[in-house]
Scaffold this active site. Structure first.
Site, PDB file in Angstrom:
ATOM      1  N   ARG A  90      -7.796  23.198 -10.426  1.00  0.00           N
ATOM      2  CA  ARG A  90      -7.968  23.199 -11.890  1.00  0.00           C
ATOM      3  C   ARG A  90      -9.083  22.215 -12.234  1.00  0.00           C
ATOM      4  O   ARG A  90     -10.221  22.613 -12.453  1.00  0.00           O
ATOM      5  CB  ARG A  90      -6.645  22.843 -12.583  1.00  0.00           C
ATOM      6  N   HIS A 368     -15.125  -8.889  15.281  1.00  0.00           N
ATOM      7  CA  HIS A 368     -14.147  -7.870  14.895  1.00  0.00           C
ATOM      8  C   HIS A 368     -13.678  -7.103  16.125  1.00  0.00           C
ATOM      9  O   HIS A 368     -12.491  -6.877  16.316  1.00  0.00           O
ATOM     10  CB  HIS A 368     -14.766  -6.871  13.911  1.00  0.00           C
TER      11      HIS A 368
END
Ligand SMILES: N[C@@H](CCCC[NH3+])C(=O)O
Ligand SMILES: [Zn+2]
Length: 490
Positions: A90, A368
């Protein structure tokens, strides 16, 4: 007294926190601004010290480890009790590049159903003859998800909608002065009267009905609360708030939903446009304030820049309660659905897309990578495996670290000492200063280095020997490529 209240013993994850004094405060007058309780721990001399953070309600002698843990107001929160109204078919059809033929609509509806969304919202059957036929076809698929269609607040539309076989009808009308004056031209009295008529008609057909204002955040609050209260009293299933122009911020969303929660007893849906990038945050805060239903579309497609994206919302709600979200949705399907819709509307998945962006689970910096290899939770809030995806540690660049390289050495089954791994890491960085090295380049370097060590032609720190081995390897590879016949046995 619990140990945290003394400020002497803190959970490990708080030990590095620094208490930040407020301007001009003495240590003993420090308060959290709401109940007069000390917000930060003090030692016997009354001096705040590193690591003396206290939860605001520590004075209640409760063991509070998490400053963001539930408070009384969180009882309203539906972060672990919500429904998704998926509106790709929609709102998504209003994306400038969207054209869905029947086959594509059915494929998208089936994929969303398999993912597990609770509702699928379809374009109004009054939009076109094909829209009506497609709505009927999707209703006949027998999906688990409830099928809704979205109409103007008008009896003509309502009469067509209830004949399509939908489980519910979503009714909308503009309530801001902008839309009342420049769009439909109706006043609040007319809107209220028509809303009552439409809602009672849809209810009389035994299906769900939602009433939503449009441009809610630029509508008069008294007008809004009054019409919501009226439709709640006549038994509407849900009321909807729409940030039609994407102007709302999380505090405004919290306030409006929270206020509405105190006024109606029916469910509350929110529909949030993303013009200022707030759509996910606004959806999250709407749930915190007691909203029950969130409108989404795949990749967020919709009018202009669209609405809350399904994937981004799922990422955000997974971070809040992974077990609940995992139990509710088939998360590995997300990538397939996004690819399906991306292809249908001819866009790429954005590189920074939560979960499916091409580097969403790629770790680069050496620090990291090292931590990730020890424990992925150090730098990951979403577990890639829960989404059927894989984590990737990138090592062919100048920011790489020897721990990440060591992990690749082990994956390749090569035996190198830590000193040797550090040595070859230095070479990767040297090469990556010239250009980023592909995984293939790195693997080749590691293999050449390894065989040099094995044969005794190379030792740690022998840069020239390594360069010689690399040149020889390159020449041999080029020779093989130039005369493939040497590989033949005949
Ligand atoms: N797309 C319209 C409709 C909202 C209806 C709520 N689900 C808007 O943003 O206002
Ligand atoms: Zn919209």
């Amino acid at each position: 007294m619990c140990p945290h209240a003394t400020g002497d013993s803190l959970p490990a994850d708080k030990s590095e926190m620094v208490a930040i004094p407020l301007n001009g405060e003495s240590s003993t007058s420090t308060t959290n601004g709401t109940n007069g309780a000390p917000a930060y721990g003090v030692n016997k001399q009354g001096i705040k010290k590193r690591g003396t953070w206290r939860a605001p309600d520590a004075h209640l002698n409760r063991e509070v480890k998490n400053p963001y843990a539930a408070r009384a107001s969180d009882l309203l929160s539906n972060l672990s009790n919500f429904n998704i109204i998926e509106s790709t078919l929609r709102e998504g059809e209003q994306f400038a590049n969207a054209f869905f033929d029947t086959k594509t609509k059915i494929a998208i509806a089936k994929a969303l159903d398999a993912f597990g969304v609770e509702y699928i919202e379809l374009t109004s059957p009054c939009a076109s003859e094909q829209s009506r036929a497609d709505c009927e076809a999707i209703c006949k698929l027998g999906l688990k998800a409830k099928i809704l269609t979205h109409i103007r607040c008008h009896m003509d539309d309502a009469r067509v909608a209830v004949e399509t076989g939908v489980d519910g009808v979503d009714v909308v009308i503009g309530t801001s002065s902008y839309l009342r004056e420049f769009s439909h031209g109706k006043d609040m009295a007319y809107i209220t009267k028509t809303a009552i008529e439409v809602i009672e008609f849809v209810k009389s057909k035994g299906i769900e009905v939602r009433f939503s204002s449009e441009d809610s955040f630029r509508s008069d609050l008294v007008d809004l609360l009054s019409i919501y209260q009226t439709v709640d009293k006549i038994g509407v299933n849900r009321v909807g708030i729409a940030d039609t122009v994407g102007c709302a911020n999380p505090r405004q969303v919290y306030d409006l939903v929270r206020t509405l929660r105190g006024v109606v007893s029916c469910d509350i849906e929110v529909h949030l446009h993303n013009d200022t990038g707030m759509a996910i945050a606004n959806a999250y805060t709407a749930l915190e304030a007691g909203a029950t239903h969130i409108d989404t579309s795949v990749l967020g497609i919709g009018e202009r820049v669209g609405i809350t994206p399904l994937g981004g919302l799922v990422a955000c709600l997974y971070a809040a309660n992974p077990e609940y979200v995992k139990s509710k949705y088939n998360l590995p399907m997300l990538r397939e659905i996004e690819n399906l819709v991306a292809e249908a509307v001819e866009v790429n998945i954005p590189f920074m897309n939560p979960i499916t962006g091409y580097c969403a689970f790629t770790h680069k910096a050496g620090i990291h990578a090292k931590a990730i290899l020890n424990n992925p939770s150090t730098y990951e809030i979403l577990k890639p495996e829960d989404f059927g995806l894989t984590r990737y540690v990138s090592i062919g660049h100048r920011l790489t670290g020897w721990n990440a390289v060591k992990s690749r050495v082990e994956q390749l089954g090569l035996q190198l000492t830590d000193a040797e791994v550090k040595d070859v890491t230095a070479k990767i960085k040297e090469l990556a200063d010239v250009r980023t090295q592909s995984m293939d380049d790195v693997d080749t370097l590691l293999r050449v280095y390894h065989s040099g060590i094995q044969s005794g032609e190379l030792a740690v720190g022998q840069k020239e020997a390594l360069d010689r081995l690399l040149r020889r390897h390159k020449a041999e590879a080029q020779g093989r490529a130039a005369s493939p016949s040497v590989e033949r046995s005949d």
